[in-house]
Design a protein around this motif. Structure first.
Motif, PDB file in Angstrom:
ATOM      1  N   GLU A 120      51.633  -4.146  12.951  1.00 13.96           N
ATOM      2  CA  GLU A 120      51.067  -2.831  12.683  1.00 13.96           C
ATOM      3  C   GLU A 120      49.884  -2.871  11.724  1.00 13.96           C
ATOM      4  O   GLU A 120      48.980  -2.033  11.823  1.00 13.96           O
ATOM      5  CB  GLU A 120      52.154  -1.904  12.119  1.00 13.96           C
ATOM      6  N   HIS A 121      49.866  -3.822  10.796  1.00 12.92           N
ATOM      7  CA  HIS A 121      48.859  -3.766   9.735  1.00 12.92           C
ATOM      8  C   HIS A 121      47.907  -4.961   9.704  1.00 12.92           C
ATOM      9  O   HIS A 121      46.755  -4.812   9.287  1.00 12.92           O
ATOM     10  CB  HIS A 121      49.546  -3.696   8.357  1.00 12.92           C
ATOM     11  N   ALA A 122      48.383  -6.156  10.090  1.00 11.47           N
ATOM     12  CA  ALA A 122      47.628  -7.359   9.735  1.00 11.47           C
ATOM     13  C   ALA A 122      46.458  -7.659  10.665  1.00 11.47           C
ATOM     14  O   ALA A 122      45.509  -8.345  10.262  1.00 11.47           O
ATOM     15  CB  ALA A 122      48.570  -8.576   9.711  1.00 11.47           C
TER      16      ALA A 122
ATOM     17  N   ASP B 252      47.657 -14.976   9.911  1.00  8.77           N
ATOM     18  CA  ASP B 252      46.231 -15.199   9.620  1.00  8.77           C
ATOM     19  C   ASP B 252      45.465 -13.880   9.706  1.00  8.77           C
ATOM     20  O   ASP B 252      44.295 -13.860  10.095  1.00  8.77           O
ATOM     21  CB  ASP B 252      45.644 -16.223  10.591  1.00  8.77           C
ATOM     22  N   GLY B 253      46.132 -12.792   9.310  1.00  4.76           N
ATOM     23  CA  GLY B 253      45.513 -11.484   9.420  1.00  4.76           C
ATOM     24  C   GLY B 253      44.537 -11.189   8.298  1.00  4.76           C
ATOM     25  O   GLY B 253      44.078 -12.077   7.577  1.00  4.76           O
ATOM     26  N   ARG B 254      44.251  -9.900   8.149  1.00  3.44           N
ATOM     27  CA  ARG B 254      43.197  -9.490   7.219  1.00  3.44           C
ATOM     28  C   ARG B 254      43.615  -9.573   5.767  1.00  3.44           C
ATOM     29  O   ARG B 254      42.758  -9.529   4.859  1.00  3.44           O
ATOM     30  CB  ARG B 254      42.749  -8.078   7.551  1.00  3.44           C
TER      31      ARG B 254
ATOM     32  N   PRO C 124      42.554 -10.511   0.434  1.00  4.22           N
ATOM     33  CA  PRO C 124      41.739  -9.967   1.528  1.00  4.22           C
ATOM     34  C   PRO C 124      41.060 -11.082   2.327  1.00  4.22           C
ATOM     35  O   PRO C 124      40.401 -11.959   1.766  1.00  4.22           O
ATOM     36  CB  PRO C 124      40.725  -9.091   0.796  1.00  4.22           C
ATOM     37  N   GLY C 125      41.265 -11.052   3.633  1.00  6.32           N
ATOM     38  CA  GLY C 125      40.642 -12.021   4.521  1.00  6.32           C
ATOM     39  C   GLY C 125      41.340 -13.354   4.603  1.00  6.32           C
ATOM     40  O   GLY C 125      40.880 -14.243   5.335  1.00  6.32           O
ATOM     41  N   GLU C 126      42.435 -13.571   3.891  1.00  8.81           N
ATOM     42  CA  GLU C 126      43.083 -14.883   3.846  1.00  8.81           C
ATOM     43  C   GLU C 126      44.515 -14.862   4.383  1.00  8.81           C
ATOM     44  O   GLU C 126      45.266 -15.811   4.199  1.00  8.81           O
ATOM     45  CB  GLU C 126      43.078 -15.425   2.417  1.00  8.81           C
ATOM     46  N   GLY C 127      44.879 -13.786   5.029  1.00 10.51           N
ATOM     47  CA  GLY C 127      46.225 -13.744   5.595  1.00 10.51           C
ATOM     48  C   GLY C 127      47.286 -13.438   4.533  1.00 10.51           C
ATOM     49  O   GLY C 127      46.979 -13.172   3.365  1.00 10.51           O
ATOM     50  N   THR C 128      48.548 -13.522   4.961  1.00 10.94           N
ATOM     51  CA  THR C 128      49.673 -13.164   4.094  1.00 10.94           C
ATOM     52  C   THR C 128      50.815 -14.134   4.330  1.00 10.94           C
ATOM     53  O   THR C 128      51.055 -14.569   5.461  1.00 10.94           O
ATOM     54  CB  THR C 128      50.160 -11.721   4.386  1.00 10.94           C
TER      55      THR C 128
END
Length: 427
Positions: A327-329, A352-354, A392-396
């Motif tokens: 839903e978010h990444a 590898d999301g936002r 930000p930009g490095e995933g979670t």
């Protein structure tokens, strides 16, 4: 989840037993005072008959002794009736003491009776009068003045009164303490029942959020995508509908499982956690998101040895984390990694999301921010922790850690249900 342990309320049977014991002690004390009074009365009457058998006062003394004995043997009645009987006994005793001073020491049981029947001030006044009459009677019997006859009765009366009042006050304080204890235990039991109910509600809300709510959210997104693509790409729209139907079937299975025993459907039928995570990864791989599952076992026993509650909590964590990813990444790949050590179990969910700033997201958590707090609370019940690393930009990367040493003997650790601070966005 086992029912929360609560402080047992003070048993009513113990309270009733204590009341019955107190009543039995009261009856025994009353019987003792009666026997003592009758024994002293009989001794004084026998002494008077032996020494003054030809006295004209003998019929009066005998009659008064009979009245005293009969009145003393009467039991029961209200407090007013008991005070009335004490008054009759005191008057008859005073008269017989004036006729025969040897009856003076019958006052000792009367002192205790007065303290038990009368208010404190009235009892002290009556005891003072009784003591003065005893002193007068003893002086009449003595051949000459004896200081002991003046000092001994007041001292005995003062000691008896002081001991009785001290014990009465101690008993009253003990009774008040027991009443406070009973009330406190009842309040504590009621409070713990309320807290247990609230904890169970929070746990169930987390279970529903990680299963039914997330599934419905995914179905909504898929159906919206199918609606947008229905005209220009019917095949892709039908794929979205089929995926939504699969999610609906899974949600139905979860709902039935929740109704049955509140366990994850993915672990039904003896499925171990590794297999459940692999199946979850396969189901979650769609719409450009590829999910894979890995198991690193350093124990050699495999995921099947995990306690049911640990496996269930880790599977729920994975489900909630993947729902957040979808839903978010806006991620292309996600990895579920289960690591088993001798005394620890780790689950990492990486994408590898936002990415995001965890602290800022925690402060900005809105009304939908329920997932991570519920997951954290579920792990805390098992002694575990939840950590979120992102930028930000490095995933979670979300890491769930559960200790296993507390489960070696089959006992479940007791934990307080608390959502705690939030890290990261929480749907």
């Amino acid at each position: 989840m086992p029912p929360p342990q609560t402080a047992a309320p003070f048993p009513a049977s113990r309270v009733d037993a204590a009341d019955e014991a107190a009543e039995a002690d009261e009856r025994r004390l009353t019987a003792l005072l009666t026997v003592a009074f009758l024994a002293l009365l009989a001794g004084a009457l026998l002494r008077y008959v032996l020494r003054h058998g030809d006295s004209g006062r003998l019929p009066w003394v005998v009659a008064l002794s009979v009245v005293l004995a009969g009145t003393q043997l009467v039991r029961g009645g209200s407090a007013r009736a008991r005070r009335g009987r004490l008054g009759v006994v005191a008057v008859c005793w005073a008269v017989v003491v004036l006729l025969a001073p040897s009856f003076a020491w019958c006052a000792i049981p009367l002192v205790h009776t007065a303290l038990r029947v009368l208010p404190v001030r009235a009892a002290l006044a009556a005891i003072t009068a009784l003591t003065a009459l005893v002193v007068l009677a003893e002086l009449r019997l003595a051949d000459g003045f004896d200081p002991n006859l003046v000092l001994l009765p007041p001292v005995v009366a003062a000691l008896a009164t002081g001991v009785f009042l001290h014990l009465s006050r101690e008993s009253a304080r003990r009774g008040a303490l027991i009443d406070d204890l009973v009330r406190t235990r009842r309040e504590l039991a009621a409070t713990e029942r309320r807290e247990g109910t609230l904890a169970e509600r929070q746990r169930l809300s987390g279970e529903i959020h990680d299963t039914l709510a997330q599934g419905l959210s995914s179905q909504r997104m898929l159906l919206q995508a199918a609606e947008r693509q229905w005209d220009r790409d019917p095949e892709a729209a039908r794929a979205h509908v089929r995926t939504a139907a699969g999610i609906a079937a899974e949600g139905l299975a979860e709902a039935r499982r929740l109704v049955h025993d509140l366990g994850p459907a993915g672990l039904a039928g003896g499925t171990d956690l590794g297999a459940a995570l692999t199946a979850l990864a396969a189901r979650s791989s769609h719409d450009g998101l590829a999910v894979r599952a890995e198991v690193h076992d350093e124990t050699g026993a495999g995921p099947a040895v995990l306690p049911d509650r640990v496996a269930s909590a880790l599977l729920r964590t994975a489900q909630g984390a993947l729902a957040n990813v979808r839903e978010h990444a806006r991620a292309r790949t996600a990895t579920l990694t289960l690591t088993l050590l001798d005394d620890l179990a780790f689950l990492d969910v990486a994408d590898d999301g936002r990415g995001f700033v965890p602290d800022l997201a925690a402060r900005a958590r809105g009304p939908r921010g329920h997932g991570l707090p519920a997951t954290r609370a579920r792990l805390q019940q098992l002694g575990g922790t939840l950590a979120v690393e992102s930028a930000p930009g490095e995933g979670t990367v979300l890491t769930a850690r559960v200790p296993l040493h507390e489960w070696r003997d089959g006992d479940e650790p007791e934990r307080t249900f608390s959502t705690g601070p939030t890290e990261g966005p929480t749907p």
